[in-house]
Design a protein around this motif. Sequence first.
Motif, mmCIF file in Angstrom:
data_model
loop_
_atom_site.group_PDB
_atom_site.id
_atom_site.type_symbol
_atom_site.label_atom_id
_atom_site.label_comp_id
_atom_site.label_asym_id
_atom_site.label_seq_id
_atom_site.Cartn_x
_atom_site.Cartn_y
_atom_site.Cartn_z
ATOM 1 N N ARG A 148 0.945 -1.028 -0.024
ATOM 2 C CA ARG A 148 0.120 -0.112 -0.240
ATOM 3 C C ARG A 148 0.834 1.320 0.125
ATOM 4 N N THR A 152 -0.392 7.910 -1.445
ATOM 5 C CA THR A 152 -1.702 7.709 -2.242
ATOM 6 C C THR A 152 -2.789 6.867 -1.663
ATOM 7 N N ARG A 154 -2.993 3.804 -2.386
ATOM 8 C CA ARG A 154 -3.020 3.058 -3.675
ATOM 9 C C ARG A 154 -2.548 1.389 -3.154
#
Length: 456
Positions: A148, A152, A154
């Motif tokens: 992760r 961000t 993501r």
Amino acid sequence: MASGVGRNDPCPCGSGNKFKRCCGASHAPPTPADRYGRQRTMKNAVSDRVMEWSRSHIPRGRLGGVVGDFYGPGGKPEVAEEDLPLFGPYLLWKWHPPGGASLGTSFLQSQRHRLTPDEREYIEQAIAQPWSFLIVTAVKPGESIGLRDAFTGREVEVREVLASRAVQVRDIVFGQFVRIDGVYSLECLGSMRLPPGAIATVIEMREALEEKAGVRPVTDADLNRLGDGLRLRYFKMVERIRTPPQLTNTDGEPLELHTLSYRLTVTPEQAFVALSPLALPAQQDGLGENTFDANGALQTVEFVWAKRGNKQHRSWDNTILAHLSIKGARLEAEVNSAGRARRLRAQIKKRLGAGAIFESDHLRSAEALLAAARKAPEPEEEPSPELAEMERRMREQHMLEWTGTELPILRGKTPRQALLEPDGREIVISLLTEWERRDPAGVAVARQALGLAPDL
């Protein structure tokens, strides 16, 4: 056979082999592991081509200064071996020679027509995807790592064989992932993984980036624009880990053992009467077997300089500041910092004056003490069950107290309070995860007190 692809055509997977010797060799579609293996071969070949092309197309003078840019002002003059996994990709994809584009961008513009679709996708991804701090969320040793992006948010699963055998969940790594033909893989990875507790520093960086970028969460474009700062911060964090921590006593003073030696011009009993108030009332008769001469006069005594309580450990009733011993006309004292040695010398001068003549201060540093401890033989006997049980209870008591202690790393909050907001919760759980690797039983007590499940 794939539609529109001849047996002697280049394989559409980007491996560089003919279709009949690659994906066309079997009617079964390639697995993610197959595609990952071919990606590695392709990526290595493309990197070599970019380097070879740059030698003949980029003037040598334009390549100067890359090492200085990589490490930043005051950094290393040459690339350290442990930094090569980052330096190669930095040189190809992220570094911009003065007045020019990156080597990868220049190569792509010049050689696009000679590249396969997967080769073009790889170069574009390596240029566009940011370097970042990545939190390990899952591990399949020998297969993959869940990551992760700490900035961000993501999340991806990357195919990775070697690193997946070295990392653990909640470790933090620094690097870059790319996506080619639907498969994520690591393009680069710093050689040192950061411990889970480093998340507190990463969160501070994220907040600073969000403030600078003016958005939350930050984007890949923000990370690319500020990429140099993240890389240099990673180097500093690694240096801090590799630098041995400074050992301190409970006053926060650097740890070093001082042995103070005095010659007494008063009797042992007179010296002890003058210095015994340094001890707590219950200890003012000495610590052990005092000895006396035939006339009943005191000859030897050991005692401590102590104070009530302890700022760092609330469960401690007192803090021992020094061990003192009187043997005939000799007075010796052992303290564990320069500050305590200075304060004790002042106390002795105040209480004994000319009755104690200072002779020497023998110093042993923390480094010397650690070196001696490493050379010391291992104890032949295991600690007694009673001692082991006492140590276990002390560790558990310390962890219980920790849950209610205000901590700088939590911005003055206690772990109980920090769990109520997302960032604080992540820091608390990460710290517990890191400590759990060394003391599972003690951390289990803290988890239970905080209401945290063992798998968090």
